[in-house]
Design a protein around this motif. Structure first.
Motif, mmCIF file in Angstrom:
data_model
loop_
_atom_site.group_PDB
_atom_site.id
_atom_site.type_symbol
_atom_site.label_atom_id
_atom_site.label_comp_id
_atom_site.label_asym_id
_atom_site.label_seq_id
_atom_site.Cartn_x
_atom_site.Cartn_y
_atom_site.Cartn_z
ATOM 1 N N PHE A 1 -5.885 -4.763 -7.219
ATOM 2 C CA PHE A 1 -6.355 -3.253 -7.116
ATOM 3 C C PHE A 1 -7.024 -2.822 -8.391
ATOM 4 C CE2 PHE A 1 -1.981 -3.937 -9.073
ATOM 5 C CZ PHE A 1 -1.977 -2.856 -9.909
ATOM 6 N N SER B 1 0.862 -1.151 0.114
ATOM 7 C CA SER B 1 0.106 -0.061 -0.139
ATOM 8 C C SER B 1 0.737 1.351 0.033
ATOM 9 C CB SER B 1 -0.914 0.023 1.144
ATOM 10 O OG SER B 1 -0.197 0.211 2.406
ATOM 11 N N GLU B 2 2.305 0.962 0.281
ATOM 12 C CA GLU B 2 3.128 2.159 0.388
ATOM 13 C C GLU B 2 3.111 2.945 -1.299
ATOM 14 O OE1 GLU B 2 6.676 1.314 2.165
ATOM 15 O OE2 GLU B 2 5.675 0.990 3.969
ATOM 16 N N THR B 3 3.175 1.798 -2.188
ATOM 17 C CA THR B 3 3.492 2.355 -3.650
ATOM 18 C C THR B 3 2.320 1.896 -4.468
ATOM 19 O OG1 THR B 3 4.651 0.037 -3.808
ATOM 20 C CG2 THR B 3 6.093 2.061 -3.388
ATOM 21 N N VAL B 4 1.295 1.071 -4.124
ATOM 22 C CA VAL B 4 0.184 0.683 -4.938
ATOM 23 C C VAL B 4 -1.182 1.188 -4.720
ATOM 24 C CG1 VAL B 4 -1.013 -1.358 -6.081
ATOM 25 C CG2 VAL B 4 1.252 -1.429 -5.616
ATOM 26 N N ARG B 5 -1.647 1.922 -5.451
ATOM 27 C CA ARG B 5 -3.084 2.609 -4.923
ATOM 28 C C ARG B 5 -4.221 1.477 -5.289
ATOM 29 N NH1 ARG B 5 -0.777 7.011 -8.011
ATOM 30 N NH2 ARG B 5 -2.227 6.313 -9.671
ATOM 31 N N ASN B 6 -5.172 1.841 -4.500
ATOM 32 C CA ASN B 6 -6.680 1.189 -5.056
ATOM 33 C C ASN B 6 -6.648 -0.317 -4.827
ATOM 34 O OD1 ASN B 6 -7.736 3.812 -5.851
ATOM 35 N ND2 ASN B 6 -6.733 3.406 -7.894
ATOM 36 N N GLN C 1 -7.941 -3.486 -3.306
ATOM 37 C CA GLN C 1 -9.242 -3.812 -3.073
ATOM 38 C C GLN C 1 -9.535 -5.177 -2.404
ATOM 39 O OE1 GLN C 1 -11.944 -1.807 -3.613
ATOM 40 N NE2 GLN C 1 -10.248 -0.348 -4.414
ATOM 41 N N GLU D 1 -6.888 2.814 -12.694
ATOM 42 C CA GLU D 1 -7.533 4.150 -12.929
ATOM 43 C C GLU D 1 -7.822 4.305 -14.289
ATOM 44 O OE1 GLU D 1 -4.774 6.839 -11.171
ATOM 45 O OE2 GLU D 1 -5.397 6.262 -8.953
#
Length: 68
Positions: free
Chosen positions: A65, A31-36, A38, A68
């Protein structure tokens, strides 16, 4: 509901404390480098034995994840 497209990646977390900590360590680091992020799926659980005892847990996850 929106249409989502997911990408997945494979991670291996580790912990001397247990399986749940190994999972949480892998997700926290991702989660430090990958968004979203799930969802996750546990693919494999294994450990390291030292002096006849479990010394370390390793858990391999598939993490999904949304793009976007």
């Amino acid at each position: 509901m929106s249409n989502h497209v997911y990408k997945s990646l494979e991670l291996t977390g580790s912990s001397p404390a247990g399986i749940e900590d190994a999972v949480n360590n892998a997700i926290a680091k991702a989660s430090e480098t990958v968004r979203n992020l799930q969802w996750f799926e546990v693919i494999e659980t294994r450990g390291h034995i030292q002096d006849g005892k479990v010394a370390h847990w390793q858990v391999t996850l598939k993490v999904g994840f949304t793009l976007e």
